[in-house]
Design an enzyme around this catalytic site. Structure first.
Site, PDB file in Angstrom:
ATOM      1  CB  CYS A   2      -0.876   0.021   1.232  1.00 21.49           C
ATOM      2  SG  CYS A   2      -1.853  -1.464   1.445  1.00 21.49           S
ATOM      3  NE  ARG A  27       4.611   1.583  -1.324  1.00 16.74           N
ATOM      4  CZ  ARG A  27       5.346   1.673  -0.232  1.00 16.74           C
ATOM      5  NH1 ARG A  27       6.558   2.167  -0.299  1.00 16.74           N
ATOM      6  NH2 ARG A  27       4.879   1.306   0.920  1.00 16.74           N
ATOM      7  CD1 TRP A  74      -0.647  -5.098  -3.981  1.00 13.32           C
ATOM      8  CD2 TRP A  74      -0.730  -6.346  -2.132  1.00 13.32           C
ATOM      9  NE1 TRP A  74      -0.271  -6.367  -4.316  1.00 13.32           N
ATOM     10  CE2 TRP A  74      -0.305  -7.145  -3.216  1.00 13.32           C
ATOM     11  CE3 TRP A  74      -0.863  -6.927  -0.877  1.00 13.32           C
ATOM     12  CZ2 TRP A  74      -0.019  -8.488  -3.056  1.00 13.32           C
ATOM     13  CZ3 TRP A  74      -0.581  -8.262  -0.726  1.00 13.32           C
ATOM     14  CH2 TRP A  74      -0.152  -9.022  -1.817  1.00 13.32           C
ATOM     15  CG  ASN A  98       0.875   1.807   3.747  1.00 11.31           C
ATOM     16  OD1 ASN A  98      -0.204   1.990   3.212  1.00 11.31           O
ATOM     17  ND2 ASN A  98       1.997   2.380   3.348  1.00 11.31           N
ATOM     18  N   GLY A  99       0.107  -2.022   5.947  1.00 11.11           N
ATOM     19  CA  GLY A  99       0.527  -3.068   6.886  1.00 11.11           C
ATOM     20  C   GLY A  99      -0.654  -3.856   7.402  1.00 11.11           C
ATOM     21  CD  GLU A 480      21.399 -15.728   5.275  1.00 12.77           C
ATOM     22  OE1 GLU A 480      21.979 -16.507   4.493  1.00 12.77           O
ATOM     23  OE2 GLU A 480      21.136 -14.544   4.981  1.00 12.77           O
ATOM     24  CE  LYS A 484      23.477 -12.261   4.131  1.00 12.87           C
ATOM     25  NZ  LYS A 484      22.431 -12.748   3.290  1.00 12.87           N
ATOM     26  CD  GLU A 487      26.809 -12.406   1.042  1.00 11.82           C
ATOM     27  OE1 GLU A 487      25.943 -12.321   1.948  1.00 11.82           O
ATOM     28  OE2 GLU A 487      26.515 -12.369  -0.158  1.00 11.82           O
ATOM     29  CG  HIS A 503      30.255 -35.511  15.757  1.00 15.33           C
ATOM     30  ND1 HIS A 503      30.467 -36.811  16.162  1.00 15.33           N
ATOM     31  CD2 HIS A 503      29.020 -35.176  16.196  1.00 15.33           C
ATOM     32  CE1 HIS A 503      29.388 -37.248  16.790  1.00 15.33           C
ATOM     33  NE2 HIS A 503      28.502 -36.267  16.826  1.00 15.33           N
ATOM     34  CE  LYS A 603      20.511  -8.115  -4.370  1.00 15.50           C
ATOM     35  NZ  LYS A 603      20.591  -8.733  -3.038  1.00 15.50           N
TER      36      LYS A 603
HETATM   37  C1  AGP Z   1      23.265 -13.475  -0.334  1.00 14.19           C
HETATM   38  O1  AGP Z   1      23.587 -12.586   0.649  1.00 14.19           O
HETATM   39  C2  AGP Z   1      24.167 -13.579  -1.459  1.00 14.19           C
HETATM   40  N1  AGP Z   1      24.640 -12.384  -1.959  1.00 14.19           N
HETATM   41  C3  AGP Z   1      24.039 -14.756  -2.387  1.00 14.19           C
HETATM   42  O2  AGP Z   1      24.303 -15.886  -1.618  1.00 14.19           O
HETATM   43  C4  AGP Z   1      22.701 -14.962  -3.128  1.00 14.19           C
HETATM   44  O3  AGP Z   1      21.711 -15.326  -2.235  1.00 14.19           O
HETATM   45  C5  AGP Z   1      22.903 -16.026  -4.213  1.00 14.19           C
HETATM   46  O4  AGP Z   1      23.871 -15.588  -5.130  1.00 14.19           O
HETATM   47  C6  AGP Z   1      21.629 -16.372  -4.925  1.00 14.19           C
HETATM   48  O5  AGP Z   1      21.121 -15.280  -5.639  1.00 14.19           O
HETATM   49  P1  AGP Z   1      19.644 -15.306  -6.182  1.00 14.19           P
HETATM   50  O6  AGP Z   1      18.736 -15.374  -5.014  1.00 14.19           O
HETATM   51  O7  AGP Z   1      19.488 -14.028  -6.962  1.00 14.19           O
HETATM   52  O8  AGP Z   1      19.507 -16.513  -7.043  1.00 14.19           O
END
Ligand code: AGP
Length: 608
Positions: A2, A27, A74, A98-99, A480, A484, A487, A503, A603
């Protein structure tokens, strides 16, 4: 998602409101409306469908008035009809929203018991009636809003217009963004700076829990305790760029903070909120009852969303899940049965290995369901069914909001599979659905812990290695957390199932290495606690992310404790994602790293 616009202007505002709502069209929405004051009286025009329908209604029956609010809706609760379109009005107040108001059912029942008649299916209408009641009791508009806000649970933004109040708009924010814009003798409210770009680039973003009273000459901000608050004005670049960092230093920070809103939106897309059940926005391409397994393929963070989904699908649908990273899967030559289900997950929808894996599965006669954020992408075009995540554009290379929206969509798919296979009763489904509805509010709660997390991150930034541990569905979250962190901070981090500690990785424990343990109050708590004790016995530095019960049961010295809200643990990954993202973000910031564009990473990985 929204959109909200409010204008305290010098001339007629209805046209301006529609123009600025157009800037929020990206949006997505399915109805729209505007309310102004004509001679002090509330008047509204609303229309189903696109803004051109609203503009046509306004051309037939124009609205005068130099103060007004507008909205693109929405649909979440109730169909996208004119009646359900915002603004909603009651006893001298109109509101746009919104929400999601999480507790709207109980508020609605309470209001009906007091004789209030409802005219829409929306959650928003309860807000109009609650404020309307307060006005009837003789409260001023500001008092009425202040008295009403603590009644609401969930993640939302609101804007109010009051009968007879030609110089007052009130806005409120809890978990969904809202900004004030400053003009010359004019004042604006908008759900993002883009909406306000034609009028001003001088903006104040409300902080979570804030509400604001606007006149043409002033903006009074109040915090959640109704104390007057100082909020900074910033210059925004929204007019120059479609995506704007808002008042955040980095896109990643903005995207972390957007999660209650976009996850709420994604959840709403997959649920029938009023009926309290899952309602997938597509037909499954297979008969779930005939399946003997599901295959999930993805890369990176998207793969880890898939790993969480494995726990959910196996538990809710009693269906085995085979999962692999796409770069392995595509070359494994795994035999697949025709008419089985392969789920691929990708934010970009362009990841080369994921795309190739999907094509392989299709070649084997599998039906493919793609969880994607970019619905115009190659994967979205080539799959059998698109399961969209409604995260909006994700700019930061480190995936945050796309990940949690993937989790939201996958949780709904798991429940739908469970129902279709007769593995979930209606009662259990209703419980799971209400747990999902609570998620955006819990994420907003978790975001409030940011200052404490940032302090811990400062210390983390001096480490060279970090170990993340988790059990059950917290194991993918440990992976994850480590992904993160490495990265964007380049600190070496590993994620392990807590039960694997003995282990091997236990050899690493010393007084230097931080061990971050994810420990919601779930069926694995007792066992995770034993692992915490094993780390403590070896002098390890424990950072516990868990609720008060987890900390009490651990009963050892914790170097740091990140307290999470109490919650049902089924969908804990969506909420526990917040502190692990914030830890990585603030560690990288403390180290002066390029958070949004980390070295060597792209990305969208369109090559092998
Ligand atoms: C996540 O922080 C990453 N930059 C990377 O692992 C990403 O999730 C992966 O390359 C997959 O990308 P996608 O979701 O666009 O397929």
């Amino acid at each position: 998602m929204c959109g909200i616009v409010g204008i305290l202007g010098q001339g007629p505002v209805a046209g301006q409101i529609v123009d600025s709502l157009k800037r929020l069209e990206y949006r997505g929405y399915d109805s729209a409306g505007v309310a102004t004051l004509e001679g002090g009286l509330l008047t509204r025009r609303r229309a189903q469908g696109k803004l051109k329908n609203l503009a046509a209604r306004l051309a037939e029956e124009p609205l005068a008035g130099s103060i007004g609010i507008g909205h693109t809706r929405w649909a979440t609760h109730g169909k996208p009809t004119e009646v359900n379109a915002h603004p909603h009005a009651s006893d001298g107040v109109a509101v746009v929203h919104n929400g999601i108001i999480e507790n709207f059912r109980e508020l609605r029942a309470e209001l009906i018991a007091r004789g209030v008649a409802f005219t829409t299916e929306t959650d928003t209408e309860v807000v109009a009636h609650l404020v309307g009641e307060q006005l009837q009791y003789g409260k001023t508009p500001k008092e009425a809003v202040a008295a009403m806000l603590p009644r609401l649970r969930g993640a939302f933004a609101l804007a109010f217009l009051f009968e007879g109040e030609e110089d007052l708009l009130i806005g409120a924010r809890q978990g969904a963004p809202l900004a004030v814009g400053y003009g010359e003798g004019e004042m604006y409210l908008g759900s993002d700076a883009l909406a306000l770009a034609p009028f001003t680039n001088l903006i104040t973003y409300l902080e979570d829990g804030d509400w604001v009273a606007l006149t043409r000459e002033s903006a009074e901000f109040y915090d959640a305790q109704n104390r007057l608050a100082n909020r900074a004005r910033v210059r925004t670049e929204a007019s120059a760029f479609l995506v704007d960092r808002g008042n955040h230093r980095h896109f990643m920070s903005k995207e972390i903070h957007e999660q209650p809103e976009v996850v709420g939106r994604t959840i709403a897309h997959y649920l029938d909120m009023s009926a309290g059940r899952v309602s997938l926005p597509f037909e499954l391409p297979v008969d779930p009852a005939a399946l003997d397994r599901v295959t999930i393929v993805a890369c990176g963070t998207a793969y880890l969303a898939g790993l969480c989904a494995k726990y959910w699908i196996e538990r809710f649908a009693r269906l085995p899940v085979e999962i692999d990273v796409a770069s392995e899967f595509r070359y494994r030559e795994t035999p697949m049965r025709p008419n089985g289900l392969t789920i691929v997950i990708s934010q970009s929808g362009e990841t080369a290995d994921t795309l190739a894996s999907m094509r392989y599965a299709k070649g084997e006669g599998q039906k493919t369901l793609a969880v994607v954020n970019v619905t115009t992408s190659t994967i979205a075009r080539e799959c059998d069914v698109v399961a969209p995540t409604l995260a909006g554009p994700e700019i930061g290379v480190a995936s945050t909001k796309a990940f949690t929206c993937q989790l939201a969509a996958l949780a709904a798919v798991a429940i739908a599979l469970g129902r279709a296979r007769g593995a979930l009763t209606a009662e259990v489904e209703a419980r799971l659905v209400s747990e999902l509805i609570a998620i955006p509010g819990l994420m907003a709660e978790a975001i409030k812990g940011e200052a404490a997390v940032a302090q811990i991150a400062h210390q983390l930034s001096r480490s060279s290695d970090v170990l993340y541990l988790g059990r059950g569905v917290s194991y993918p979250m440990a992976l994850e957390g480590a992904l993160k962190l490495k990265e964007i901070s380049y600190i070496h981090a590993e994620g392990y199932p807590a039960g694997e500690l003995k282990h091997g990785p236990i050899a690493l424990i010393d007084e230097k290495m931080p061990v971050i343990v994810l420990s919601p109050s779930d069926q694995w708590l007792e066992k995770t606690v034993s692992n915490v004790q094993e780390v403590a016995a070896r002098g390890g530095r424990i950072i516990l992310i868990g609720d008060a019960r987890a900390a009490a049961e651990a009963d050892v010295h914790l170097e740091k404790f990140i307290q999470m809200p109490d919650m049902a643990a089924d969908f804990a990954p969506l909420v526990y994602a917040v502190p692990i993202q914030m830890l990585a973000y603030h560690t990288a910031v403390a180290m002066g790293k390029d958070v949004d564009q980390p070295r060597n990473l792209a990305k969208s990985v369109t090559v092998e």
